[in-house]
Design a protein around this motif. Structure first.
Motif, mmCIF file in Angstrom:
data_model
loop_
_atom_site.group_PDB
_atom_site.id
_atom_site.type_symbol
_atom_site.label_atom_id
_atom_site.label_comp_id
_atom_site.label_asym_id
_atom_site.label_seq_id
_atom_site.Cartn_x
_atom_site.Cartn_y
_atom_site.Cartn_z
ATOM 1 N N GLY A 109 41.111 40.178 41.482
ATOM 2 C CA GLY A 109 40.394 38.928 41.703
ATOM 3 C C GLY A 109 41.211 37.895 42.476
ATOM 4 O O GLY A 109 40.721 36.811 42.791
ATOM 5 N N LEU A 110 42.453 38.247 42.793
ATOM 6 C CA LEU A 110 43.346 37.282 43.457
ATOM 7 C C LEU A 110 42.894 36.958 44.881
ATOM 8 O O LEU A 110 42.935 35.816 45.311
ATOM 9 N N THR A 111 42.448 37.986 45.602
ATOM 10 C CA THR A 111 41.991 37.774 46.985
ATOM 11 C C THR A 111 40.823 36.800 46.996
ATOM 12 O O THR A 111 40.798 35.838 47.774
ATOM 13 N N LEU A 112 39.891 37.041 46.116
ATOM 14 C CA LEU A 112 38.683 36.225 46.079
ATOM 15 C C LEU A 112 38.971 34.797 45.604
ATOM 16 O O LEU A 112 38.356 33.844 46.091
ATOM 17 N N ALA A 113 39.903 34.667 44.678
ATOM 18 C CA ALA A 113 40.254 33.333 44.178
ATOM 19 C C ALA A 113 40.731 32.471 45.347
ATOM 20 O O ALA A 113 40.329 31.308 45.497
ATOM 21 N N TYR A 114 41.550 33.058 46.199
ATOM 22 C CA TYR A 114 42.037 32.326 47.366
ATOM 23 C C TYR A 114 40.894 32.035 48.334
ATOM 24 O O TYR A 114 40.724 30.909 48.812
ATOM 25 N N LEU A 115 40.113 33.053 48.593
ATOM 26 C CA LEU A 115 39.031 32.938 49.574
ATOM 27 C C LEU A 115 38.015 31.869 49.159
ATOM 28 O O LEU A 115 37.577 31.053 49.980
ATOM 29 N N ILE A 116 37.671 31.866 47.889
ATOM 30 C CA ILE A 116 36.678 30.911 47.390
ATOM 31 C C ILE A 116 37.201 29.482 47.505
ATOM 32 O O ILE A 116 36.485 28.573 47.916
ATOM 33 N N GLN A 117 38.474 29.315 47.160
ATOM 34 C CA GLN A 117 39.095 27.988 47.278
ATOM 35 C C GLN A 117 39.059 27.525 48.738
ATOM 36 O O GLN A 117 38.714 26.385 49.035
ATOM 37 N N ASN A 118 39.377 28.451 49.636
ATOM 38 C CA ASN A 118 39.374 28.140 51.065
ATOM 39 C C ASN A 118 37.966 27.778 51.546
ATOM 40 O O ASN A 118 37.768 26.774 52.240
ATOM 41 N N THR A 131 29.637 41.483 44.605
ATOM 42 C CA THR A 131 30.544 42.614 44.830
ATOM 43 C C THR A 131 29.863 43.899 44.408
ATOM 44 O O THR A 131 29.152 43.933 43.403
ATOM 45 N N MET A 132 30.066 44.947 45.186
ATOM 46 C CA MET A 132 29.458 46.232 44.828
ATOM 47 C C MET A 132 30.161 46.844 43.623
ATOM 48 O O MET A 132 29.526 47.409 42.753
ATOM 49 N N PHE A 133 31.498 46.704 43.584
ATOM 50 C CA PHE A 133 32.264 47.302 42.486
ATOM 51 C C PHE A 133 33.216 46.273 41.879
ATOM 52 O O PHE A 133 33.659 45.353 42.553
ATOM 53 N N ARG A 134 33.504 46.516 40.595
ATOM 54 C CA ARG A 134 34.417 45.613 39.894
ATOM 55 C C ARG A 134 35.318 46.442 38.988
ATOM 56 O O ARG A 134 34.840 47.299 38.241
ATOM 57 N N LYS A 135 36.613 46.176 39.074
ATOM 58 C CA LYS A 135 37.586 46.843 38.198
ATOM 59 C C LYS A 135 37.800 45.993 36.947
ATOM 60 O O LYS A 135 37.538 44.791 36.958
ATOM 61 N N PRO A 136 38.316 46.594 35.855
ATOM 62 C CA PRO A 136 38.420 45.872 34.571
ATOM 63 C C PRO A 136 39.188 44.557 34.638
ATOM 64 O O PRO A 136 38.801 43.577 34.002
ATOM 65 N N GLU A 137 40.278 44.547 35.414
ATOM 66 C CA GLU A 137 41.118 43.336 35.466
ATOM 67 C C GLU A 137 40.360 42.120 35.992
ATOM 68 O O GLU A 137 40.671 40.977 35.656
ATOM 69 N N ALA A 138 39.354 42.377 36.838
ATOM 70 C CA ALA A 138 38.581 41.280 37.443
ATOM 71 C C ALA A 138 37.858 40.461 36.382
ATOM 72 O O ALA A 138 37.543 39.288 36.595
ATOM 73 N N LEU A 139 37.610 41.069 35.223
ATOM 74 C CA LEU A 139 36.881 40.371 34.160
ATOM 75 C C LEU A 139 37.668 39.180 33.628
ATOM 76 O O LEU A 139 37.092 38.216 33.136
ATOM 77 N N SER A 140 38.994 39.241 33.743
ATOM 78 C CA SER A 140 39.799 38.117 33.249
ATOM 79 C C SER A 140 40.118 37.112 34.351
ATOM 80 O O SER A 140 40.835 36.137 34.130
ATOM 81 N N SER A 141 39.579 37.334 35.555
ATOM 82 C CA SER A 141 39.793 36.381 36.651
ATOM 83 C C SER A 141 38.923 35.143 36.431
ATOM 84 O O SER A 141 37.865 35.202 35.812
ATOM 85 N N SER A 142 39.385 34.040 36.966
ATOM 86 C CA SER A 142 38.636 32.785 36.811
ATOM 87 C C SER A 142 37.432 32.728 37.759
ATOM 88 O O SER A 142 36.566 31.871 37.612
ATOM 89 N N VAL A 143 37.392 33.643 38.727
ATOM 90 C CA VAL A 143 36.325 33.622 39.725
ATOM 91 C C VAL A 143 35.014 34.131 39.119
ATOM 92 O O VAL A 143 34.976 35.221 38.543
ATOM 93 N N LYS A 144 33.971 33.331 39.254
ATOM 94 C CA LYS A 144 32.677 33.726 38.704
ATOM 95 C C LYS A 144 31.876 34.523 39.736
ATOM 96 O O LYS A 144 31.663 34.058 40.852
ATOM 97 N N VAL A 145 31.446 35.715 39.355
ATOM 98 C CA VAL A 145 30.741 36.599 40.287
ATOM 99 C C VAL A 145 29.268 36.659 39.897
ATOM 100 O O VAL A 145 28.931 36.990 38.769
#
Ligand code: PRP
Length: 183
Positions: A109-118, A131-145
């Motif tokens: 989720g790190l790429t998207l966190a930056y992109l969304i802020q930008n 997103t078409m796919f999501r890995k488990p770690e993304a669930l703990s990201s602050s980015v809302k999908v």
């Protein structure tokens, strides 16, 4: 190509091309309904999102516009560092626009966190993520999908835009790569 063409190279199959296309249609219908009467701009993140962007936009029944960004993640190895460099920026001024970012996968989720802020700093009317796919770690990201195709296990998954060393993006099915391919 499909899984039969690379059968010895996959350890397991997660989704067939038909299952992917069926899910894409469902999400396209949701997007049609959610953005009814609005002027939607889809922003694809190169290169992995090419497949989902092409299929999602064509499954929609309403008009949309499309633009692309290319970004490169700083840092060594295969893990995202969260520090992102823009290699190709949008051609479109998104101020006041309804923007939907289209991704193939969210892992950390790190790429998207930056992109969304930008993108948020450019003052769009709305900014959402598909997103078409999501890995488990993304669930703990602050980015809302807002829209998610499928969840994937934390394995080396390829197909439908997901690559290994630049290959397998054109695989219509989605599966875990066999270890002998990359070890
Ligand atoms: C993938 C994907 C996302 C990012 C997600 O891109 O398209 O942009 O990784 O990872 P994260 O959630 O851990 O930040 P990649 O850098 O592999 O480039 P590609 O799209 O060209 O394959």
């Amino acid at each position: 190509m499909d899984a039969n063409d690379v059968s010895g190279e996959l350890a397991s199959l997660h989704y067939t091309g038909a299952e992917v296309q069926a899910r894409v249609k469902e999400i396209a219908a949701q997007i049609d309904a959610d953005y009814e009467g609005r002027r939607l701009l889809l922003v694809g993140v190169l290169s992995g999102a090419v497949m989902i962007m092409a299929d999602l936009s064509r499954a929609m029944k309403s008009h949309c516009e499309m633009d692309w960004m290319a970004i490169s993640s700083y840092g060594a190895g295969t893990q995202s560092s969260g520090v992102v460099r823009i290699l190709k920026d949008l051609n479109t001024n998104i101020e006041g626009r309804d923007v939907l970012v289209v991704e193939d996968i969210i892992d950390t989720g790190l790429t998207l966190a930056y992109l969304i802020q930008n993108l948020q700093s450019r003052k769009p009317a709305s900014l959402e993520i598909m997103t078409m796919f999501r890995k488990p770690e993304a669930l703990s990201s602050s980015v809302k999908v807002r829209y998610v195709g499928f969840d994937l296990p934390n394995e080396f998954v390829v197909g439908y835009g997901l690559d290994y060393a630049g290959r397998y993006r054109n695989l219509t099915d989605v599966g875990t790569l066999a270890p002998h391919v990359y070890s």
